[in-house]
Design an enzyme around this catalytic site. Structure first.
Site, PDB file in Angstrom:
ATOM      1  N   ASP A 171      -4.710  -9.696   2.217  1.00  0.00           N
ATOM      2  CA  ASP A 171      -4.625  -8.423   1.491  1.00  0.00           C
ATOM      3  C   ASP A 171      -4.666  -8.691  -0.009  1.00  0.00           C
ATOM      4  OD1 ASP A 171      -3.826  -5.546   0.962  1.00  0.00           O
ATOM      5  OD2 ASP A 171      -3.547  -5.624   3.126  1.00  0.00           O
ATOM      6  N   HIS A 237      -0.943  -2.398  -1.831  1.00  0.00           N
ATOM      7  CA  HIS A 237      -1.538  -2.357  -0.499  1.00  0.00           C
ATOM      8  C   HIS A 237      -0.987  -3.474   0.381  1.00  0.00           C
ATOM      9  CE1 HIS A 237      -4.849  -2.433   2.528  1.00  0.00           C
ATOM     10  NE2 HIS A 237      -5.057  -1.184   2.172  1.00  0.00           N
ATOM     11  N   SER A 564      -6.087   1.090   7.136  1.00  0.00           N
ATOM     12  CA  SER A 564      -5.331  -0.059   6.627  1.00  0.00           C
ATOM     13  C   SER A 564      -3.877   0.000   7.044  1.00  0.00           C
ATOM     14  CB  SER A 564      -5.399  -0.108   5.098  1.00  0.00           C
ATOM     15  OG  SER A 564      -6.638  -0.560   4.645  1.00  0.00           O
TER      16      SER A 564
END
Length: 792
Positions: A171, A237, A564
Site C-alpha cells: 500500500d 490508505h 480497497s
C-alpha cells in the site's frame, strides 16, 4: 540474505567503459561484459526486461542472479561522458533484479539500448514503465466474527483471531504509532519470519513486525521523491487497509462520535508486514510492486493483500499482480486483490487472474442518519458525519451555486454572498472536504451535498469542516425544486440523528464496484465475491481537511469507501481460515469463501444493485462473504499452482508467456500438454460460453471432502427454462476426509440457439447442514452483457 541489487541502497551501474572499474567492487570479474561505447543521448525510461525462460545463470560464473542480470544489462548499454556530467545519478541503471516473481530485471535504458537488447538471444521483451493506483467498528459484528458481547466469542474463538498468521500488505504507507498496531499481548512472529523493519526498533513490535519501502523505480519518474525508508510515510490508505485486515482492539473508536464502538481488524491477532509501493498522488510503480512481492514471499508471509490495480485489462504475463500472485500461490501464499472502483459500467474489472481472490465492494447495514428539514416542513433523510450532538438551531437561508452547481468556483460563490446560508452543491469531481473548507471560509453556515444519480440510495459521507448532509440524487432534486418555487425565500436546517444499524436491503452492491465480464478470461466469473467496502471505519494517521479546536485530540479513525476497503476484509477473514486450517491450499481457502457466500441480503432477498433490481453475477460474483460458513464449507474445489498451466495454454498464450507467468517453475511446452478450456478449470463458479452450434458446453469439476468423513451430497440445480443443465453423477458419496470425487455439468440451450443475453442460475451440493453453492453463468461470450435472466 538479501540480494545486493534487491537491497535498495546498493544499486549497480549499467557498465560502460568509463565506469567498469567502479563496478568491479560489486561484481565478480566474470560478471562484467564490456559494452561498445556510444553516446546515449536518448531519454532514459524504466523498463521491465523479461529474459527468455531457457536462459539461466551459471552459478559457477556468477555469484548471484543480480550479477548475471547486471552483465546482461552492461552488454548493451553505456553511460557517456556527456550524460554523466549532466546527471551523475544516471550511472545507476539496474533498478531491481528479481528472484521469484519473474525471470528478469528492471532497468533504466534508452530506446536505442532497448533496440540493441532486443537482438540478443536471451531477450524476450521489454515492458515500458506502468503506474498502478490504489483502488472498522461495525463489520466484525455484522460478519458474525464477534458472536456474543465479549471479544473472542464467535468465529474469533474458533480461529483464535488469526494468531500466528502473517499478513503482507502492499500500500501507500502506514502510521506505525496507531493504536490499531499496538503489540500488547501479541506473541512473537513464527520462526519462519525472515523480514525486517525499516522503522526504528521501538516502533515495530509483535503486531507490526515488518515495514519496508520500494521506490527505486518510482523515483526516476517522480522528481523530488526522496528515499522514504526512514520513516516510511504515514499513509492514509495503507493505515486504513492494514487496520481493517488485522488491527488490534481499540475501544471508544468513532468518527466525531459516529459509529462509536470497539474497532478491530478481521484478524486481531495476526501479524502485519507492510510493504510501501505507492505514494500519495503518484500511484504505484509496477516494478516496485514486483520487488515487494519478491521480498514478501521470501520474508515468510502467509497472505498478501493488494488494494491496487490498473484500469486496463493487462495480459497476465505483463501484470505484476498476476505475476506476483502466481508465484505467491506457488509458495502457498494466499493472495487477495481489489476488483476496482470504476463501476457500475461493465467490463471494468482489474486483477482478473483466476489464482487471485478478486473482491468487489458492498454496503454495510450501518447508516449515519441526518435529516434536511425544509421551510416547507418537508423532511429529507441523508447521512452526515457531523457529531450527533451538533445542532443547527433556527433555519438558515437555502441557496444553490448558480454557476455549474458544483461549488468549485470560489469567486462565483463570493459574488453570490453565501454568508450565513446553507448552500446546495452537486458532488462534481472536486473533493467534497476541500469544498467544505472553501465554503466555510466564505462564510457558509452549512452544505448539502447531492450524490450523483448513478449512486442510487448509497451515500458516502465524509467529515467536513462545517455542518454537512449528503443526500441522494432524488432528494437533491426535491430540494432544488423547493428553492426554485420559493423564489429566494427557501430555508432549511439540519437534524443529526447519529448511527443506526440493521438497515434493510443490506448488503447492496456498491455503485463504484467494478463489474465483469472478465476481459482477459471471459470463461472465469469475476469478481469472485463481495466484502464490506462502503463507509468503513478504520485507522488513519489523522482526518484530512477538518479543522480541530485548539489542543483537541487528533482523530485516529476515519471512514473510507472502495474495493480497497473490501479486499482487506477478505484478507483478514482468510487469515482466520488459515489459522484454523493451516494445511489448506490458497485454492481451498478461496473455494471455502466462495461456495459459502450469501446471494441474499438481510431480508433474504437477492442482493440488489443501486437501481433496486437484483444485482447480476457480474457484480456480485458468488455473493457476499459469510465467514462463519466459510470456516466449515463441507467441500472445496482444490488446485495446485501447476493446475493453471493447461488453462494458460488453453488461453493460447505462447510458451514464453506461460513460462514468464509460472517462473520459477520449470519451463513447459503447451504442445506437450493437454490444453484446458476455461470452463474446465476447477473453479468454484461455473461459466459456460454458448457461442457456437450446438450451443452446448460441459464443465468438469473435482471436489475434496473437508466436512464429515462419511457423507453423501445430492445435487440441486436452479436455472431459467432457457437452458438445460445435466449433472453426472447426481450424488457424491464420500467415505473419508480429503477424498476427491469428480462430476460433470452439461449446459445446453433449450431451443438450440445462442442465448439472447446472460443467463444466471446455481448448482448446490447439499448434505445435511452443508450447502456447497456454485453460481452458473451462461453467456454468448461476445460483446457487452445485457441484463441477466435469472432463476427467481
Amino acid at each position: 540474505m538479501d540480494d545486493p541489487i534487491h537491497t535498495r541502497r546498493i544499486a549497480l551501474p549499467c557498465l560502460g567503459l568509463r565506469v567498469a572499474a567502479a563496478a568491479l567492487l560489486l561484481l565478480s570479474p566474470a560478471a562484467v561484459t564490456p559494452a561498445a561505447s556510444h553516446n546515449d543521448h536518448g531519454e532514459h525510461k524504466n523498463f521491465l526486461v523479461i529474459v527468455r525462460t531457457p536462459y539461466e545463470y551459471d552459478k559457477n560464473l556468477y555469484k548471484n542472479v543480480s550479477s548475471w542480470h547486471a552483465s546482461l544489462l552492461s552488454s548493451v548499454c553505456d553511460s557517456a561522458k556527456e550524460t554523466l556530467a549532466a546527471d551523475p545519478s544516471a550511472i545507476t541503471r539496474l533498478i531491481y533484479s528479481y528472484r521469484n516473481v519473474v525471470n528478469g530485471f528492471a532497468a533504466r535504458m534508452t530506446p536505442e539500448e532497448v533496440d540493441k537488447m532486443s537482438k540478443m538471444d536471451w531477450f524476450d521483451r521489454a515492458l515500458p514503465e506502468q503506474t498502478y493506483h490504489l483502488l472498522t467498528t461495525r463489520t466484525p459484528q455484522m460478519l458474525g466474527l464477534m458472536g456474543g458481547r465479549r471479544p473472542g466469542d464467535g468465529l474469533w474463538n474458533t480461529s483464535n483471531m488469526g494468531e500466528g498468521v502473517i499478513i503482507g500488505i502492499l500500500d501507500d504507507g502506514i502510521y506505525a504509532g496507531h493504536p490499531s498496531f499496538d503489540g500488547a499481548g501479541m506473541k512473537p512472529p513464527p520462526p519462519k519470519w525472515k523480514g525486517r523493519c525499516d522503522f526504528n526498533k521501538t516502533v515495530c513490535n509483535n503486531k507490526l513486525i515488518g515495514a519496508r519501502s520500494y521506490f527505486e523505480s518510482a523515483k526516476w519518474k517522480w522528481k523530488g521523491l526522496r528515499d522514504p525508508v526512514l520513516p516510511i510515510s504515514e499513509g492514509q490508505h495503507g493505515t486504513h487497509t492494514s487496520s481493517t485486515a488485522a488491527g488490534a482492539f481499540v475501544p471508544n473508536a468513532s468518527v466525531f462520535g459516529n459509529g462509536l464502538g470497539t474497532a478491530s481488524g478481521m484478524a486481531p491477532r495476526a501479524h502485519i508486514a507492510f510493504y510501501q509501493v505507492c505514494y500519495q498522488e503518484k500511484g504505484c510503480d509496477r516494478d516496485d510492486i514486483l520487488a515487494a512481492v519478491d521480498d514478501a514471499i521470501e520474508d515468510g508471509v502467509d497472505i498478501l493483500s493488494l488494494s491496487l490495480g490498473h484500469e486496463d485489462a493487462i495480459d497476465f504475463s505483463d501484470d505484476p499482480v498476476a505475476l506476483g500472485g502466481y508465484t505467491a500461490i506457488l509458495n502457498g501464499v494466499f493472495i487477495c486483490a481489489a476488483a476496482g472502483n470504476t463501476g457500475p459500467s461493465p467490463s471494468t474489472l482489474v486483477n482478473e487472474a483466476p489464482w487471485l481472490l478478486t473482491v468487489g465492494a458492498s454496503t454495510t447495514d450501518r447508516r449515519f442518519l441526518a435529516t434536511v428539514k425544509l421551510g416547507s416542513e418537508d423532511e429529507l433523510d441523508g447521512e452526515s458525519l457531523n457529531d450527533p450532538n451538533t445542532t443547527m438551531g433556527e433555519p438558515c437561508p437555502l441557496v444553490r451555486d448558480l454557476a455549474d452547481g458544483t461549488c468549485a468556483n470560489e469567486n462565483v460563490l463570493k459574488a453570490q454572498n453565501i454568508t450565513g446560508k446553507i448552500i446546495v452543491c452537486e458532488a462534481g469531481s472536486a473533493v467534497s472536504t476541500a469544498k467544505a473548507k472553501m465554503v466555510k471560509g466564505i462564510g457558509a453556515a452549512g452544505m448539502i451535498l447531492v450524490t450523483p444519480e448513478v449512486f442510487g440510495p448509497v451515500l458516502l459521507p465524509r467529515p467536513h469542516a462545517l455542518p454537512t448532509v449528503q443526500v441522494s440524487y432524488a432528494a437533491g432534486q426535491k430540494i432544488k425544486a423547493y428553492i426554485q418555487t420559493t423564489k429566494g425565500a427557501a430555508k432549511a436546517t439540519f437534524v443529526f440523528k447519529g448511527t443506526t444499524l440493521n438497515t434493510p436491503q443490506s448488503p447492496m452492491v456498491a455503485p463504484f464496484s467494478s463489474r465483469g465480464p472478465n476481459r482477459r478470461s471471459r470463461g472465469i466469473l469475476k469478481p469472485d465475491l463481495l466484502g464490506p467496502g462502503v463507509n468503513i471505519i478504520a485507522g488513519v494517521p489523522s482526518i484530512e481537511d477538518v479543522e480541530l479546536a485548539p489542543k483537541a485530540e487528533v482523530p485516529r479513525f476515519d471512514i473510507k469507501s472502495g474495493t480497497s476497503m473490501a479486499a482487506p476484509h477478505l484478507t483478514g477473514i482468510a487469515a482466520l481460515i488459515k489459522h484454523a486450517h493451516p494445511t489448506w491450499s490458497p485454492a481451498a481457502i478461496k473455494s471455502a469463501l466462495m461456495t459459502t457466500a450469501e446471494p441474499t441480503d438481510n431480508q433474504r432477498k437477492p442482493i440488489s444493485d443501486v437501481d433496486g433490481r437484483p444485482a447480476s453475477f457480474l457484480a456480485t460474483g458468488a455473493g457476499h462473504v459469510n465467514p462463519q460458513k466459510a470456516m466449515d464449507p463441507g467441500l472445496v474445489y482444490n488446485m495446485t499452482a501447476t493446475g493453471y498451466v493447461p488453462y494458460l495454454c488453453g488461453l493460447n498464450y505462447t510458451d514464453q508467456k506461460v513460462n514468464t507467468i509460472i517462473y520459477p517453475e520449470a519451463p513447459v511446452s503447451c504442445a506437450n500438454l493437454s490444453r484446458l478450456e476455461q470452463d474446465d478449470l476447477n473453479y468454484p463458479s461455473i461459466t459456460a460460453i454458448l457461442d457456437q452450434p450446438p450451443f452446448t458446453a460441459t464443465a468438469n469439476r473435482s471436489v475434496t471432502n473437508v466436512g464429515a468423513a462419511s457423507s453423501t451430497y445430492t445435487v440441486e440445480v436452479d436455472v431459467p427454462a432457457s437452458v438445460k443443465v445435466e449433472v453426472n453423477p447426481t450424488k457424491l458419496t464420500f467415505k473419508e476426509l480429503d477424498e476427491v470425487l469428480n462430476y460433470s455439468v452439461t449446459i445446453k440451450s433449450a431451443n438450440d440457439q445462442a442465448p439472447t443475453g446472460p443467463v444466471e442460475g446455481q448448482l448446490k451440493w447439499v448434505s445435511g447442514r452443508y450447502v456447497v453453492r456454485s453460481p452458473i453463468l451462461v453467456t454468448t461470450g461476445a460483446g457487452k452483457d445485457a441484463p441477466a435472466t435469472r432463476q427467481p
